[in-house]
Scaffold this motif. Sequence first.
Motif, PDB file in Angstrom:
ATOM      1  N   VAL A   1       2.307 -24.457  24.889  1.00  0.00           N
ATOM      2  CA  VAL A   1       2.408 -25.305  23.707  1.00  0.00           C
ATOM      3  C   VAL A   1       3.465 -26.373  23.985  1.00  0.00           C
ATOM      4  O   VAL A   1       4.598 -26.062  24.333  1.00  0.00           O
ATOM      5  N   GLN A   2       3.078 -27.620  23.822  1.00  0.00           N
ATOM      6  CA  GLN A   2       4.020 -28.721  23.994  1.00  0.00           C
ATOM      7  C   GLN A   2       4.274 -29.370  22.636  1.00  0.00           C
ATOM      8  O   GLN A   2       3.354 -29.563  21.855  1.00  0.00           O
ATOM      9  N   LEU A   3       5.533 -29.674  22.393  1.00  0.00           N
ATOM     10  CA  LEU A   3       5.933 -30.321  21.148  1.00  0.00           C
ATOM     11  C   LEU A   3       6.536 -31.672  21.482  1.00  0.00           C
ATOM     12  O   LEU A   3       7.487 -31.757  22.248  1.00  0.00           O
ATOM     13  N   GLN A   4       5.979 -32.709  20.894  1.00  0.00           N
ATOM     14  CA  GLN A   4       6.453 -34.063  21.145  1.00  0.00           C
ATOM     15  C   GLN A   4       7.024 -34.622  19.850  1.00  0.00           C
ATOM     16  O   GLN A   4       6.293 -34.830  18.892  1.00  0.00           O
ATOM     17  N   ALA A   5       8.324 -34.848  19.871  1.00  0.00           N
ATOM     18  CA  ALA A   5       9.004 -35.351  18.675  1.00  0.00           C
ATOM     19  C   ALA A   5       9.222 -36.847  18.781  1.00  0.00           C
ATOM     20  O   ALA A   5       9.373 -37.400  19.882  1.00  0.00           O
ATOM     21  N   SER A   6       9.255 -37.489  17.635  1.00  0.00           N
ATOM     22  CA  SER A   6       9.551 -38.911  17.568  1.00  0.00           C
ATOM     23  C   SER A   6      10.345 -39.190  16.298  1.00  0.00           C
ATOM     24  O   SER A   6      10.394 -38.371  15.383  1.00  0.00           O
ATOM     25  N   GLY A   7      10.911 -40.379  16.245  1.00  0.00           N
ATOM     26  CA  GLY A   7      11.745 -40.745  15.114  1.00  0.00           C
ATOM     27  C   GLY A   7      13.200 -40.606  15.496  1.00  0.00           C
ATOM     28  O   GLY A   7      13.550 -40.541  16.670  1.00  0.00           O
ATOM     29  N   ASP A  32       4.856 -20.672  12.064  1.00  0.00           N
ATOM     30  CA  ASP A  32       5.864 -21.567  11.512  1.00  0.00           C
ATOM     31  C   ASP A  32       5.989 -22.839  12.341  1.00  0.00           C
ATOM     32  O   ASP A  32       5.845 -22.817  13.570  1.00  0.00           O
ATOM     33  N   MET A  33       6.286 -23.928  11.667  1.00  0.00           N
ATOM     34  CA  MET A  33       6.753 -25.142  12.322  1.00  0.00           C
ATOM     35  C   MET A  33       7.999 -25.589  11.588  1.00  0.00           C
ATOM     36  O   MET A  33       8.149 -25.320  10.386  1.00  0.00           O
ATOM     37  N   GLY A  34       8.863 -26.282  12.284  1.00  0.00           N
ATOM     38  CA  GLY A  34      10.071 -26.700  11.596  1.00  0.00           C
ATOM     39  C   GLY A  34      10.996 -27.506  12.472  1.00  0.00           C
ATOM     40  O   GLY A  34      10.611 -27.983  13.550  1.00  0.00           O
ATOM     41  N   TRP A  35      12.206 -27.650  11.963  1.00  0.00           N
ATOM     42  CA  TRP A  35      13.227 -28.444  12.635  1.00  0.00           C
ATOM     43  C   TRP A  35      14.555 -27.686  12.639  1.00  0.00           C
ATOM     44  O   TRP A  35      14.949 -27.104  11.616  1.00  0.00           O
ATOM     45  N   ALA A  98       3.946 -19.837  17.767  1.00  0.00           N
ATOM     46  CA  ALA A  98       2.499 -19.940  17.916  1.00  0.00           C
ATOM     47  C   ALA A  98       1.920 -18.783  18.720  1.00  0.00           C
ATOM     48  O   ALA A  98       2.584 -18.207  19.583  1.00  0.00           O
ATOM     49  N   PHE A  99       0.667 -18.486  18.413  1.00  0.00           N
ATOM     50  CA  PHE A  99      -0.099 -17.533  19.196  1.00  0.00           C
ATOM     51  C   PHE A  99      -0.804 -18.295  20.312  1.00  0.00           C
ATOM     52  O   PHE A  99      -1.613 -19.179  20.052  1.00  0.00           O
ATOM     53  N   ARG A 100      -0.507 -17.914  21.567  1.00  0.00           N
ATOM     54  CA  ARG A 100      -1.247 -18.480  22.685  1.00  0.00           C
ATOM     55  C   ARG A 100      -2.507 -17.679  22.952  1.00  0.00           C
ATOM     56  O   ARG A 100      -3.456 -18.175  23.553  1.00  0.00           O
ATOM     57  N   SER A 101      -2.501 -16.425  22.537  1.00  0.00           N
ATOM     58  CA  SER A 101      -3.683 -15.575  22.633  1.00  0.00           C
ATOM     59  C   SER A 101      -3.593 -14.579  21.480  1.00  0.00           C
ATOM     60  O   SER A 101      -2.666 -14.648  20.680  1.00  0.00           O
ATOM     61  N   ASN A 102      -4.517 -13.650  21.443  1.00  0.00           N
ATOM     62  CA  ASN A 102      -4.482 -12.670  20.357  1.00  0.00           C
ATOM     63  C   ASN A 102      -3.278 -11.752  20.437  1.00  0.00           C
ATOM     64  O   ASN A 102      -2.909 -11.110  19.445  1.00  0.00           O
ATOM     65  N   VAL A 103      -2.658 -11.661  21.594  1.00  0.00           N
ATOM     66  CA  VAL A 103      -1.526 -10.747  21.761  1.00  0.00           C
ATOM     67  C   VAL A 103      -0.238 -11.446  22.178  1.00  0.00           C
ATOM     68  O   VAL A 103       0.820 -10.833  22.230  1.00  0.00           O
ATOM     69  N   GLU A 104      -0.307 -12.723  22.498  1.00  0.00           N
ATOM     70  CA  GLU A 104       0.866 -13.432  22.996  1.00  0.00           C
ATOM     71  C   GLU A 104       1.343 -14.453  21.973  1.00  0.00           C
ATOM     72  O   GLU A 104       0.649 -15.421  21.686  1.00  0.00           O
ATOM     73  N   VAL A 105       2.539 -14.219  21.439  1.00  0.00           N
ATOM     74  CA  VAL A 105       3.128 -15.136  20.468  1.00  0.00           C
ATOM     75  C   VAL A 105       4.516 -15.504  20.958  1.00  0.00           C
ATOM     76  O   VAL A 105       5.219 -14.679  21.553  1.00  0.00           O
ATOM     77  N   GLY A 106       4.917 -16.738  20.734  1.00  0.00           N
ATOM     78  CA  GLY A 106       6.223 -17.156  21.209  1.00  0.00           C
ATOM     79  C   GLY A 106       6.778 -18.332  20.443  1.00  0.00           C
ATOM     80  O   GLY A 106       6.086 -18.947  19.622  1.00  0.00           O
ATOM     81  N   ASP A 107       8.041 -18.642  20.720  1.00  0.00           N
ATOM     82  CA  ASP A 107       8.722 -19.788  20.131  1.00  0.00           C
ATOM     83  C   ASP A 107       8.715 -20.944  21.126  1.00  0.00           C
ATOM     84  O   ASP A 107       8.972 -20.740  22.317  1.00  0.00           O
ATOM     85  N   TYR A 108       8.482 -22.127  20.624  1.00  0.00           N
ATOM     86  CA  TYR A 108       8.401 -23.315  21.469  1.00  0.00           C
ATOM     87  C   TYR A 108       9.275 -24.411  20.870  1.00  0.00           C
ATOM     88  O   TYR A 108       9.415 -24.504  19.641  1.00  0.00           O
TER      89      TYR A 108
END
Length: 119
Positions: A1-7, A32-35, A98-108
């Motif tokens: 999962v890649q997160l691209q921030a702007s502003g 969740d998504m957030g800052w 985020a869930f990358r698969s049905n069993v793999e969840v992580g923070d990005y």
Amino acid sequence: VQLQASGGGLVQAGGSLRLSCAASGAFLRINDMGWYRQAPGKQRELVAKIPDRGSTKYADAVKGRFIISRDGAKNTVDLQMNSLKPEDSAVYYCYANAFRSNVEVGDYWGQGTQVTVSS
């Protein structure tokens, strides 16, 4: 999962800024998504987060001034920051759980964007 921030950027006290973040890559679902933000010499702290279902959460320091919003179809999260104060100055990081698969969840994390509020 890649997160691209702007502003972000430089603004006078009392002004406004808007941060945006877009998630991309291979994932099944974003929870969740957030800052978060981190000022020099301080720990990273939650600013605001929004789940895919449920209530948003704000840090006490930003309640009533910041508004977080999310577009589930586009996998984006925005942070509207109003009535900015010098103490809001920090590097702001976009975050997703985020869930990358049905069993793999992580923070990005995104790359961070600088917000500077001058007095």
